[in-house]
Design an enzyme around this catalytic site. Sequence first.
Site, short mmCIF file in Angstrom:
data_model
loop_
_atom_site.label_atom_id
_atom_site.label_comp_id
_atom_site.label_asym_id
_atom_site.label_seq_id
_atom_site.Cartn_x
_atom_site.Cartn_y
_atom_site.Cartn_z
N CYS A 89 45.67 -31.25 -26.26
CA CYS A 89 46.60 -31.26 -24.92
C CYS A 89 45.42 -31.38 -23.86
O CYS A 89 46.13 -32.17 -22.83
CB CYS A 89 47.34 -29.93 -24.60
SG CYS A 89 46.60 -28.45 -24.44
N HIS A 334 47.58 -23.84 -22.44
CA HIS A 334 48.11 -25.12 -22.59
C HIS A 334 47.64 -25.70 -21.33
O HIS A 334 47.73 -25.44 -20.29
CB HIS A 334 49.50 -25.24 -22.82
CG HIS A 334 50.19 -26.52 -23.07
ND1 HIS A 334 49.94 -27.51 -24.02
CD2 HIS A 334 51.07 -27.03 -22.28
CE1 HIS A 334 50.66 -28.51 -23.67
NE2 HIS A 334 51.23 -28.54 -22.86
#
Length: 530
Positions: A89, A334
Site C-alpha cells: 500500500c 495502512h
Amino acid sequence: MEDDSLYLRGEWQFNHFSKLTSSRPDAAFAEIQRTSLPEKSPLSCETRVDLCDDLAPVARQLAPREKLPLSSRRPAAVGAGLQNMGNTCYVNASLQCLTYTPPLANYMLSREHSQTCHRHKGCMLCTMQAHITRALHNPGHVIQPSQALAAGFHRGKQEDAHEFLMFTVDAMKKACLPGHKQVDHHSKDTTLIHQIFGGYWRSQIKCLHCHGISDTFDPYLDIALDIQAAQSVQQALEQLAKPEELNGENAYHCGVCLQRAPASKTLTLHTSAKVLILVLKRFSDVTGNKIAKNVQYPECLDMQPYMSQPNTGPLVYVLYAVLVHAGWSCHNGHYFSYVKAQEGQWYKMDDAEVTASSITSVLSQQAYVLFYIQKSEWERHSESVSRGREPRALGAEDTDRRATQGELKRDHPCLQAPELDEHLVERATQESTLDHWKFLQEQNKTKPEFNVRKVEGTLPPDVLVIHQSKYKCGMKNHHPEQQSSLLNLSSSTPTHQESMNTGTLASLRGRARRSKGKNKHSKRALLVCQ
C-alpha cells in the site's frame, strides 16, 4: 591544483586555495563570507544576493526548461486503481501522488525521455513512464504496478511511504544522468526531476560583532517539517525560518573577524520549486511511534514569507495530492492517498478502490506527505485541458523528433509495454537496495542545521571568499556492487572555467534581482576555495 589568478576588467582577482571541509557531503553548495561594507560598495547587500544566485554556474543544461511540455497531456478524468501485491500500500499511495503531479505526468506522456534513452535496462524514468501512461489511460480499471518499480526496496513487509517516494524520485534523477556522467554537481541540479521538485535553501549567519555575513546554499527535493510544537503547516514553516541565536558554547567562529562571536542564523528558501513535497515528521526516529495529532494544512499556501527575498509579491501554491498514514506506528498501519484530477475533482486512491471525495474530507486527514504545485503551473495545465489544445513540447523540432522516432528500433526496451521483463527487475534489484539507499540517505539527509565552518588563516580586509564544495561518495574500486548503485552519488571536481564563471556572476535561476549599482574603480580579491 596550482594557484593561479585572473583579472577580469581590472576589477576581480581569482585565486585558488585548498578546499575547506564541507558541512554536508552530498550537495553542491557554496558559502559566501564577506566583511561589512559601505553602503555604496559594489558588494552591497543587494549585489550580494545577486552574487548568491551565481554560485552555481551551469556548465551543461541537462534538461532545458523549454523541454518541459507547455500544455497538459493528461486525461481530464481520474485513472486506474492499483492492485495491492501484499504489503504494498505504501508503494501504491506514493505512485498515485507522483502520477497526478502535472509537470511529471505531462513529461512522461510526451515520451520525450523514451525517444532518447540509451539505457536498455533498469531505467526508472522509462519504468515510471510506462506506469503513468497505463494508469492515466485506463480509467475504471485496476492495474498491477510493475515489480521493477519497487525492486531493491520492497522486502515483503510494509515500508515507509516517504522513503519509497524519495527512493523513486532519486532514482529518476539518476536516470537523467547516464549520458552525462562527468558533469559537475551544479549541472546535475538542472535535471528534469530537480526542475520539477528542486530548489535551494539559504542558511545565512550574521556575525553580531563585525556584521559579516556567511551564506550557505543547499539543494532540496523535499522539505521536512517538525510538527512537535506546530498546529499547522504554516507554524512549522515559521519555526523552520525563525532566526536562531548562536552564543556561548554555540558561538560562531567568524571567518572575517577571526574570533568566536555571537551570531544570528536564519534558514530560508532561496529558490522555489515548481512542486513542493512537504513531509510532516510524524514518526520517531528511535521507536517509530507516530505523532497522531491533527496538523492543519491549507488548500492554498503562500510561501513568500519563507523566501530569502521578501516583498516580491505572493508565491501561492495549491494542494493537489495528500499521502495519508492510518495507524500508530511506521511499522504497521495502512497508506492511501488523495489526488486532484485534471478536471478539479478530488479522489481517494486506496489501492484498487478509487472513489470521489471532497476538499473538506481531504483537508481533515492526518496527512503524512503534502504535495503542492505553484498556482500558475496548475492553472496553465488546467486551461490547456479546458481548451482541448493539442499538446506539444517546447525545444524540439517536429522533424527532428520524427527522425528520432524512425531511427528507434521497435524492440527498444524504453518503448515496450509497461510489463517489464524479469531481467529488468533483477537488474534493478542489483543496482539498488533498500539498506544501501537508507545508508546513503542518512549521510545525505537534507537538514535545516548547517555546521559552521572555520576559515583558517588571516584574510585581508574587504575580501570575498567563495567556498566551492564537492562530494566524493566513498565508493571503492573493490566494491563493484556499490559502484553500480542507482543511488550512487558520483563526485565532481569544479573546473577552472567554473570558478571563472562564478566570479563573472553568471546568472543562476532564482528570484533575486540584479543590482544596478557598480563601482568600476575598486578592486576586490575573490578567493575561490576548492
